[in-house]
Design a protein around this motif. Sequence first.
Motif, short mmCIF file in Angstrom:
data_model
loop_
_atom_site.label_atom_id
_atom_site.label_comp_id
_atom_site.label_asym_id
_atom_site.label_seq_id
_atom_site.Cartn_x
_atom_site.Cartn_y
_atom_site.Cartn_z
N SER A 198 0.83 -1.21 0.00
CA SER A 198 0.00 0.00 0.00
C SER A 198 0.86 1.26 0.00
CB SER A 198 -0.96 -0.02 1.20
OG SER A 198 -0.22 0.15 2.39
N TYR A 199 2.13 1.14 0.43
CA TYR A 199 3.02 2.30 0.40
C TYR A 199 3.71 2.48 -0.95
CZ TYR A 199 2.78 2.75 5.45
OH TYR A 199 2.34 2.94 6.73
N LEU A 200 3.68 1.44 -1.78
CA LEU A 200 4.60 1.43 -2.92
C LEU A 200 3.89 1.62 -4.26
CD1 LEU A 200 6.82 -1.53 -1.65
CD2 LEU A 200 7.28 0.92 -1.45
N LYS A 201 2.82 2.43 -4.25
CA LYS A 201 2.04 2.61 -5.46
C LYS A 201 2.84 3.29 -6.58
CE LYS A 201 -2.38 1.78 -3.69
NZ LYS A 201 -2.09 0.52 -3.00
N ASN A 202 3.85 4.09 -6.21
CA ASN A 202 4.64 4.82 -7.22
C ASN A 202 5.84 4.06 -7.72
OD1 ASN A 202 3.20 7.19 -7.19
ND2 ASN A 202 4.29 7.96 -5.38
N ASN A 203 6.18 2.99 -7.01
CA ASN A 203 7.44 2.31 -7.34
C ASN A 203 7.19 1.07 -8.18
OD1 ASN A 203 7.49 3.44 -4.39
ND2 ASN A 203 9.58 3.56 -5.12
N PRO A 204 8.07 0.81 -9.15
CA PRO A 204 8.01 -0.51 -9.77
C PRO A 204 8.41 -1.56 -8.72
CG PRO A 204 9.88 0.77 -10.64
CD PRO A 204 9.15 1.66 -9.68
N VAL A 205 7.60 -2.61 -8.58
CA VAL A 205 7.90 -3.62 -7.55
C VAL A 205 8.16 -4.97 -8.23
CG1 VAL A 205 7.05 -4.84 -5.50
CG2 VAL A 205 6.42 -2.44 -5.86
N LEU A 206 9.33 -5.52 -7.96
CA LEU A 206 9.68 -6.86 -8.47
C LEU A 206 9.50 -7.84 -7.30
CD1 LEU A 206 11.02 -8.87 -10.46
CD2 LEU A 206 13.23 -7.93 -9.83
N LEU A 207 8.60 -8.81 -7.49
CA LEU A 207 8.34 -9.78 -6.43
C LEU A 207 9.41 -10.88 -6.46
CD1 LEU A 207 6.32 -10.90 -4.24
CD2 LEU A 207 5.32 -12.24 -6.10
N VAL A 208 10.09 -11.07 -5.33
CA VAL A 208 11.12 -12.11 -5.25
C VAL A 208 10.70 -13.11 -4.18
CG1 VAL A 208 13.56 -12.61 -4.84
CG2 VAL A 208 12.89 -10.42 -5.89
#
Length: 329
Positions: free
Chosen positions: A85-95
């Motif tokens: 919910s904090y990372l709406k602006n960031n590209p997130v790579l799920l590891v």
Amino acid sequence: MIKKCIGCGSVLQDSHPDEIGYVTDLEKELCERCFKIRHYNHYQTVQKTNQEYQSILLDISKTNDLVLLIVDLFHISPVIEDILSYLKNNPVLLVMTKRDVLPKSIYEKRLLDYMDQYSSSFVDKIMISSNKNYQFDLLYEKIKTYQTSSKVYVVGLTNAGKSTMLNQFMKNYTDFNQCITTSMQPSTTLDTIEIKIDDTLTFIDTPGILDEGNLLNIVPLKMMKKMIPKKEIKPISYQIKGTQYLWVEDICMISVTNNDIIFYISNVLKLNRFYKKKDAGKLKCHHFIVEEKTDLVIPGLGFIKIMKKGTIDVYLDERVKPFIRKSFI
Ligand SMILES: Nc1nc2c(ncn2[C@@H]2O[C@H](COP(=O)(O)OP(=O)(O)O)[C@@H](O)[C@H]2O)c(=O)[nH]1
Ligand SMILES: [Mg+2]
């Protein structure tokens, strides 16, 4: 200049022996606590609050840098929704890490797709094992593809395996002999730690959010060691006729009626079946209704796959928060 411990990220200081970051000599690079964890397996518990972690996440959300969300395959927790919910602006790579503890036969793509319920906007997903150095070249490629600057943040729950992954990364791709302190216990990493791989890539390791309803937070160290699987888990199946009671050591009792169930827990734990009810003492009962193939998750212990429709009672310390989810394997 502020100098941070290379093991846990805390600010080094030589005036308060009982506080974090203490060193007898400010020339040292590693704080006393990290030194003791590494050399004597002596662990000094530090209580971190999730509020501190939220402020780290807020700082990350002000950038548009790539974030690696590290998830322990064995401990998928709804808490990752809070992080996302904090990372709406960031590209997130799920590891997804600790691949080595789940049975070799699992279908990886299905597991990765399962994670779409947490976010439809992961830029990509990958499964790795730091212990087995599995898929690190592919991970490095994906990071290069999706990074937006040289900074790449590493977030997740405490104990997910963030620091271990970064140590493996350093081992594979740099000549550094420095490493981050890792341990079985939560809150080993205390503050952000910058790890410069080269001019184009600097990782920022973070302490991680605490999973509050987790059994690992409350059991003694000896039990903790048994609960954390060190090698591939062999699932244990039971066909239950009538009502039966299954005890995991003396920490958890499950009451099941006419069902087929499969335990995915560390195989060094004692699992006993009883046909009569034994007094569960102070353990609190949680009642679940199961409609389809479901996992009963006991955070910290593992999960139990329930094959048929029915009800199930689980008895646990009142601080532990079990939950059910659509079957995962
Ligand atoms: N089996 C297995 N254990 C791992 C792996 N990665 C980390 N661990 C273990 O998980 C625990 C927590 O690791 P750590 O890196 O300190 O977690 P962090 O809090 O996310 O930084 C340690 O006991 C590690 O040895 C992995 O790929 N496989
Ligand atoms: Mg760490």
